[in-house]
Design a protein around this motif. Structure first.
Motif, PDB file in Angstrom:
ATOM      1  N   PHE A  51       0.820  -1.217   0.000  1.00  0.00           N
ATOM      2  CA  PHE A  51       0.000   0.000   0.000  1.00  0.00           C
ATOM      3  C   PHE A  51       0.854   1.268   0.000  1.00  0.00           C
ATOM      4  CE2 PHE A  51      -3.321  -2.919   1.552  1.00  0.00           C
ATOM      5  CZ  PHE A  51      -4.371  -2.522   0.724  1.00  0.00           C
ATOM      6  N   ARG A  52       2.002   1.204   0.675  1.00  0.00           N
ATOM      7  CA  ARG A  52       2.858   2.381   0.798  1.00  0.00           C
ATOM      8  C   ARG A  52       3.508   2.741  -0.540  1.00  0.00           C
ATOM      9  NH1 ARG A  52       5.708   6.208   0.962  1.00  0.00           N
ATOM     10  NH2 ARG A  52       6.996   7.009   2.660  1.00  0.00           N
ATOM     11  N   PHE A  53       3.890   1.749  -1.310  1.00  0.00           N
ATOM     12  CA  PHE A  53       4.538   1.985  -2.594  1.00  0.00           C
ATOM     13  C   PHE A  53       3.697   1.379  -3.709  1.00  0.00           C
ATOM     14  CE2 PHE A  53       7.892   2.114   0.566  1.00  0.00           C
ATOM     15  CZ  PHE A  53       8.566   3.264   0.215  1.00  0.00           C
ATOM     16  N   ASP A  54       3.983   0.135  -4.005  1.00  0.00           N
ATOM     17  CA  ASP A  54       3.266  -0.581  -5.053  1.00  0.00           C
ATOM     18  C   ASP A  54       3.552  -2.052  -4.785  1.00  0.00           C
ATOM     19  OD1 ASP A  54       3.092  -1.953  -7.803  1.00  0.00           O
ATOM     20  OD2 ASP A  54       2.135  -0.025  -8.139  1.00  0.00           O
ATOM     21  N   PHE A  55       2.655  -2.920  -5.208  1.00  0.00           N
ATOM     22  CA  PHE A  55       2.863  -4.328  -4.895  1.00  0.00           C
ATOM     23  C   PHE A  55       4.042  -4.937  -5.646  1.00  0.00           C
ATOM     24  CE2 PHE A  55      -1.337  -4.094  -2.977  1.00  0.00           C
ATOM     25  CZ  PHE A  55      -1.130  -4.861  -1.843  1.00  0.00           C
ATOM     26  N   GLN A  56       4.613  -4.233  -6.601  1.00  0.00           N
ATOM     27  CA  GLN A  56       5.833  -4.746  -7.234  1.00  0.00           C
ATOM     28  C   GLN A  56       7.040  -4.586  -6.295  1.00  0.00           C
ATOM     29  OE1 GLN A  56       6.299  -2.122 -10.712  1.00  0.00           O
ATOM     30  NE2 GLN A  56       8.244  -1.454  -9.857  1.00  0.00           N
ATOM     31  N   TYR A  57       6.924  -3.728  -5.279  1.00  0.00           N
ATOM     32  CA  TYR A  57       7.995  -3.561  -4.304  1.00  0.00           C
ATOM     33  C   TYR A  57       7.891  -4.571  -3.152  1.00  0.00           C
ATOM     34  CZ  TYR A  57       8.966   1.018  -6.425  1.00  0.00           C
ATOM     35  OH  TYR A  57       9.283   2.038  -7.287  1.00  0.00           O
ATOM     36  N   ALA A  58       6.689  -5.013  -2.850  1.00  0.00           N
ATOM     37  CA  ALA A  58       6.456  -5.833  -1.656  1.00  0.00           C
ATOM     38  C   ALA A  58       7.220  -7.160  -1.633  1.00  0.00           C
ATOM     39  CB  ALA A  58       4.954  -6.070  -1.483  1.00  0.00           C
ATOM     40  N   PRO A  59       7.208  -7.960  -2.720  1.00  0.00           N
ATOM     41  CA  PRO A  59       7.945  -9.236  -2.669  1.00  0.00           C
ATOM     42  C   PRO A  59       9.428  -9.055  -2.369  1.00  0.00           C
ATOM     43  CG  PRO A  59       6.474  -9.183  -4.564  1.00  0.00           C
ATOM     44  CD  PRO A  59       6.491  -7.802  -3.995  1.00  0.00           C
ATOM     45  N   GLY A  60      10.045  -8.037  -2.963  1.00  0.00           N
ATOM     46  CA  GLY A  60      11.459  -7.798  -2.716  1.00  0.00           C
ATOM     47  C   GLY A  60      11.745  -7.498  -1.255  1.00  0.00           C
ATOM     48  N   ALA A  61      10.888  -6.683  -0.627  1.00  0.00           N
ATOM     49  CA  ALA A  61      11.086  -6.327   0.780  1.00  0.00           C
ATOM     50  C   ALA A  61      10.958  -7.547   1.678  1.00  0.00           C
ATOM     51  CB  ALA A  61      10.066  -5.259   1.193  1.00  0.00           C
ATOM     52  N   VAL A  62       9.919  -8.362   1.457  1.00  0.00           N
ATOM     53  CA  VAL A  62       9.679  -9.526   2.320  1.00  0.00           C
ATOM     54  C   VAL A  62      10.759 -10.585   2.124  1.00  0.00           C
ATOM     55  CG1 VAL A  62       8.088 -11.423   2.803  1.00  0.00           C
ATOM     56  CG2 VAL A  62       7.207  -9.115   2.489  1.00  0.00           C
ATOM     57  N   ILE A  63      11.137 -10.865   0.882  1.00  0.00           N
ATOM     58  CA  ILE A  63      12.184 -11.858   0.629  1.00  0.00           C
ATOM     59  C   ILE A  63      13.511 -11.386   1.220  1.00  0.00           C
ATOM     60  CG2 ILE A  63      13.546 -12.991  -1.188  1.00  0.00           C
ATOM     61  CD1 ILE A  63      11.019 -12.986  -2.908  1.00  0.00           C
ATOM     62  N   CYS A  64      13.761 -10.088   1.151  1.00  0.00           N
ATOM     63  CA  CYS A  64      14.968  -9.509   1.746  1.00  0.00           C
ATOM     64  C   CYS A  64      14.989  -9.761   3.256  1.00  0.00           C
ATOM     65  CB  CYS A  64      15.000  -8.016   1.448  1.00  0.00           C
ATOM     66  SG  CYS A  64      16.275  -7.090   2.322  1.00  0.00           S
ATOM     67  N   PRO A  76      17.448  -5.590  -6.682  1.00  0.00           N
ATOM     68  CA  PRO A  76      17.368  -6.441  -7.882  1.00  0.00           C
ATOM     69  C   PRO A  76      16.027  -7.170  -8.001  1.00  0.00           C
ATOM     70  CG  PRO A  76      19.507  -6.706  -6.854  1.00  0.00           C
ATOM     71  CD  PRO A  76      18.673  -5.899  -5.895  1.00  0.00           C
ATOM     72  N   LEU A  77      15.437  -7.546  -6.857  1.00  0.00           N
ATOM     73  CA  LEU A  77      14.129  -8.219  -6.913  1.00  0.00           C
ATOM     74  C   LEU A  77      13.038  -7.272  -7.406  1.00  0.00           C
ATOM     75  CD1 LEU A  77      14.188 -10.407  -3.675  1.00  0.00           C
ATOM     76  CD2 LEU A  77      14.013 -11.227  -6.020  1.00  0.00           C
ATOM     77  N   VAL A  78      13.141  -5.999  -7.054  1.00  0.00           N
ATOM     78  CA  VAL A  78      12.175  -5.010  -7.569  1.00  0.00           C
ATOM     79  C   VAL A  78      12.276  -4.924  -9.091  1.00  0.00           C
ATOM     80  CG1 VAL A  78      11.571  -2.562  -7.606  1.00  0.00           C
ATOM     81  CG2 VAL A  78      12.090  -3.668  -5.441  1.00  0.00           C
ATOM     82  N   ILE A  79      13.506  -4.941  -9.595  1.00  0.00           N
ATOM     83  CA  ILE A  79      13.710  -4.903 -11.052  1.00  0.00           C
ATOM     84  C   ILE A  79      13.137  -6.161 -11.695  1.00  0.00           C
ATOM     85  CG2 ILE A  79      15.453  -4.874 -12.870  1.00  0.00           C
ATOM     86  CD1 ILE A  79      17.245  -3.281 -10.994  1.00  0.00           C
ATOM     87  N   ALA A  80      13.364  -7.319 -11.066  1.00  0.00           N
ATOM     88  CA  ALA A  80      12.863  -8.583 -11.611  1.00  0.00           C
ATOM     89  C   ALA A  80      11.340  -8.579 -11.680  1.00  0.00           C
ATOM     90  CB  ALA A  80      13.358  -9.752 -10.756  1.00  0.00           C
ATOM     91  N   VAL A  81      10.692  -8.098 -10.607  1.00  0.00           N
ATOM     92  CA  VAL A  81       9.228  -8.036 -10.594  1.00  0.00           C
ATOM     93  C   VAL A  81       8.735  -7.034 -11.637  1.00  0.00           C
ATOM     94  CG1 VAL A  81       7.190  -7.447  -9.219  1.00  0.00           C
ATOM     95  CG2 VAL A  81       9.055  -8.754  -8.186  1.00  0.00           C
ATOM     96  N   ASN A  82       9.424  -5.906 -11.758  1.00  0.00           N
ATOM     97  CA  ASN A  82       9.048  -4.894 -12.754  1.00  0.00           C
ATOM     98  C   ASN A  82       9.160  -5.450 -14.177  1.00  0.00           C
ATOM     99  OD1 ASN A  82       8.633  -1.869 -13.489  1.00  0.00           O
ATOM    100  ND2 ASN A  82      10.474  -2.435 -14.612  1.00  0.00           N
TER     101      ASN A  82
END
Length: 311
Positions: free
Chosen positions: A168-181, A299-305
């Motif tokens: 919600f704060r950014f975009d769901f393309q950012y969320a997987p990278g944050a959680v996996i990190c 890098p995960l944000v780029i991969a999701v993007n």
């Protein structure tokens, strides 16, 4: 990740963080797999918080050897007890293990009897050495299992709420990278604990949750700069924007990590017992968290993007 086409652009940034992103992704994957392998193979050295049992912390005014304490404890009827020296002030931690009865009432009675036997025995045997009973903790096996389950749920729910918050704060393309990190940081930290067989207790869990919060803060700062730079560099590729953003926040990341490590190092050097264990966990987390915010989350944000752009 091929970033060679951006290097001649002055706005790309001084450092090419993403040029070796594939290599670091492989290193991170190996570290996580190795950590999981160690955890499943060796397990954890649970403290009484999670395994149950009774711990007695004693201190002596005169020097007393670990072997002597172990011998006296064995003579009192607790041959399987473990004795560990803590700090440099003649302090020791004696763990009696799990004591069970037919029901809760009998279990409590036997635990109280064991505590009285050991404390009185120490006072009689070590009277000349000036023995002081500093602390007595006792946790039943059922309570230990409950604490272990609640601890795992605490980590799970924290990651779930972070996933929702970042989405919600950014975009769901950012969320997987944050959680996996964050998962990456927690698993590697626990893997080191399993490898070294350091005690895992409630304080360790608190430290892991602190690491998650610390690493998330670092990652959020990076994500925020990426979101700002996306608007500024509309004509550039997303990978270009991410690398520029990493360069923008590099000084802030390093200063935060270094100042935090100075405080953690002070606790490692001057503290003892629970505080020292807490600092040891944080030291691992700060190092791994700083690395992962740059080489795992981004890098995960780029991969999701890239994945969502192809749809």
């Amino acid at each position: 990740m091929d970033t060679s086409k951006f290097k001649n652009d002055k706005e790309f940034g001084k450092f090419d963080f993403l040029g070796k992103a594939t290599v670091f992704a492989g290193v991170s994957a190996l570290l996580v797999i190795a950590s999981l392998g160690v955890i499943f193979a060796k397990g954890f050295n649970y403290g009484i918080d999670f395994s149950g049992g009774t711990e007695i912390q004693v201190q002596f005014e005169e020097t007393v050897g670990t072997a002597k304490i172990r011998q006296v404890t064995g003579d009192l009827g607790f041959g399987s007890a473990t004795v560990q020296s803590i700090g440099e002030d003649n302090e020791f931690l004696v763990r009696l293990g799990v004591i069970k009865g037919k029901d809760d009432a009998e279990t409590n009675q036997r635990i109280n009897e064991a505590i009285q036997t050991v404390t009185k025995g120490y006072q009689d045997q070590f009277q000349a050495a000036g023995v002081v009973i500093r602390r007595v903790d006792s946790v039943g096996p059922a309570i230990g299992d409950e604490l272990k389950k609640n601890g795992l749920l605490a980590v799970f729910y924290s990651l779930l709420m972070i996933l929702i918050y970042v989405g919600f704060r950014f975009d769901f393309q950012y969320a997987p990278g944050a959680v996996i990190c964050l998962f990456h940081d927690a698993v590697i930290t626990l893997g080191i604990f399993s490898l070294l067989q350091r005690e895992v207790n409630v304080q360790t869990l608190a430290a892991v949750l602190t690491i998650i919060g610390y690493s998330l803060n670092d990652t959020i700062v990076t994500f925020d700069r990426i979101r700002e730079n996306v608007k500024l560099f509309r004509d550039h590729a997303f990978a270009f924007v991410v690398n520029r953003s990493l360069n923008d926040v590099l000084s802030r990341t390093l200063l935060t990590s270094i100042t935090t490590m100075l405080a953690v190092a002070a606790m490692l050097v001057f503290a003892s017992g629970v505080i020292k264990d807490f600092a040891f966990t944080l030291a691992i987390g700060v190092i791994v968290g700083t690395y992962s915010s740059m080489y795992v989350a981004s890098p995960l944000v780029i991969a999701v993007n890239n994945f969502t752009s192809k749809k």
